[in-house]
Scaffold this active site. Structure first.
Site, PDB file in Angstrom:
ATOM      1  CB  SER A 146      41.680  28.910  48.122  1.00  0.00           C
ATOM      2  OG  SER A 146      42.384  28.839  49.468  1.00  0.00           O
ATOM      3  CG  ASP A 152      49.628  32.041  48.047  1.00  0.00           C
ATOM      4  OD1 ASP A 152      49.590  31.808  49.141  1.00  0.00           O
ATOM      5  OD2 ASP A 152      48.485  31.671  47.282  1.00  0.00           O
ATOM      6  CG  HIS A 185      45.724  32.705  49.094  1.00  0.00           C
ATOM      7  ND1 HIS A 185      46.206  31.566  48.359  1.00  0.00           N
ATOM      8  CD2 HIS A 185      44.765  32.334  49.630  1.00  0.00           C
ATOM      9  CE1 HIS A 185      45.237  30.667  48.565  1.00  0.00           C
ATOM     10  NE2 HIS A 185      44.418  31.004  49.258  1.00  0.00           N
TER      11      HIS A 185
END
Length: 384
Positions: free
Chosen positions: A177, A286, A316
């Site tokens: 991320s 995501d 995600h």
């Protein structure tokens, strides 16, 4: 929707936050090594913290795999993985339990030596602070590599025995991320924008796991998943508002490098690559998946080669919440690190290998799994 409430944060004043610790914190093992670090005690991995810059409060957590499969395997040199945790630049730590556990597994199961970086968080320290800390960590490792092969000199940095098995010529930068964003920008700074002599350290690859990028104009995937259960747009917008330099919008290069880093060359494939091989992972559920596809397009212009794994079902950071997906992440990383790069390459190649098929997603919803994971650890942590 109140993004502050969903993230578990409250403003103390205009420049700092109070954060609820949604993840437990794991201490390092701090067990002593045997002899000269050649044969650690029999457990999956060991870990210890070392200071990076005490003035800034940054530090590193080193994970060392224990032993080997027998014989002299415990003396085998191991690749070095430098890891950057996720959290939108605003949340979490290298010591947060999900990231600690994943680093421990990478160290034990690849095997590799993993160095997780505790970088400064926004808004107390807005970008590029996290990139500065990433660069400082990599330069520290360069100094460690030099100390490992040179006789000690007065005033020089001593080699850390926990890095005695590290193969500094096989260094990989890895991040999930926001950590994936840090990997990209740290590599660009060190190798392209302000090139540094990293020898004898050699960065062989970048691992960008569901990297966090954005932009002012919404992508189709963002529009389709505005109210995503894990990463709804109000949350991503707030994270960028808190982390970007004051006055910057989401088309700043830190957030949207796709607008700034295109390599406009007439004969691009004949040019040497700017970046090493890259692995980019993403999931169809995501909201950031289109950003990740755009990233792969610019890496095709910059990198020695790119492995794009962007066609799987998931959401995600699913590999944090689902153990089966964690196994798939490890398989992807292991194949990327130990596979031979294409020879000799120029920028522009994109490949997609076929690692083991990931297990089906759990029947409970992502939100239910997130709540189940987070609720037991409600507490307040003060950040200085």
């Amino acid at each position: 929707m109140d993004p502050y409430k969903l993230l578990g944060i409250n403003r103390i004043n205009g420049a700092s936050l109070r954060r609820r610790a949604v993840f437990a914190v794991s201490p390092p093992s701090n067990l002593p090594l045997t002899g000269d670090a050649a044969a650690p005690p029999p457990q999956s991995s060991l870990s210890k913290d070392v200071p990076l810059d005490p003035r800034l409060g940054t530090w590193l957590r080193i994970f060392l795999p224990s032993g080997g499969e027998g014989g002299d395997d415990h003396r085998r040199s191991l690749p070095l993985v430098v890891d950057f945790h996720g959290g939108g630049f605003v949340l979490f730590s290298a010591a947060s339990t999900p990231f600690h556990k994943m680093c421990s597994r990478v160290a034990a199961e690849l095997p590799a030596i993993v160095v997780a970086v505790e970088y400064r968080l926004a808004p107390e320290h807005r970008l590029p602070a996290a990139y500065d800390d990433a660069v400082a960590a990599i330069l520290w490792l360069r100094n460690q590599a030099a100390a490992a092969i040179s006789p000690p000199r007065p005033g020089s940095e001593e080699a850390d025995p926990w890095l005695a098995r590290a193969d500094f010529s096989r260094c990989f930068l890895s991040g999930t991320s926001a950590g994936g964003n840090i990997v990209y920008h740290a590599a660009r700074r060190l190798l392209v924008e302000d090139p540094q002599n990293l020898s004898p350290l050699q960065i062989r690859g970048l691992i960008l796991n569901q990297p966090f990028f954005g932009g002012v104009e919404r992508t189709p995937s963002e529009k389709a998943m505005i109210e995503d259960k894990i990463l709804p747009l109000p949350i991503t917008d707030l994270l960028w508002e808190l982390s970007l330099p004051e006055g910057a919008d989401r088309d700043h290069a830190f957030c949207n490098p796709m607008l700034h880093h295109r390599r406009r060359l007439h004969h691009r494939r004949e040019q040497p690559p700017l970046l090493p091989r890259c692995l980019v992972r993403g999931f169809l559920g995501d909201p950031l998946i289109d950003r990740q596809r755009d990233l792969v397009a610019i890496l095709a212009e910059q990198a020695e080669g790119t492995v794009a794994l962007l066609d799987r079902e998931g959401f995600h950071c699913v590999d944090i919440f689902d153990p089966g997906q964690s196994d798939t992440f490890l398989a992807d990383v292991k194949q990327f690190i130990f596979s031979s790069p294409s020879s000799p390459s120029a920028a522009g190649s994109i490949s997609r290998y076929r690692p083991p098929v990931p297990p089906p997603l759990p029947a409970i919803s992502p939100l239910q799994r997130m709540i189940k994971t987070l609720i037991p650890h409600q507490q307040i942590i003060k950040h200085h």
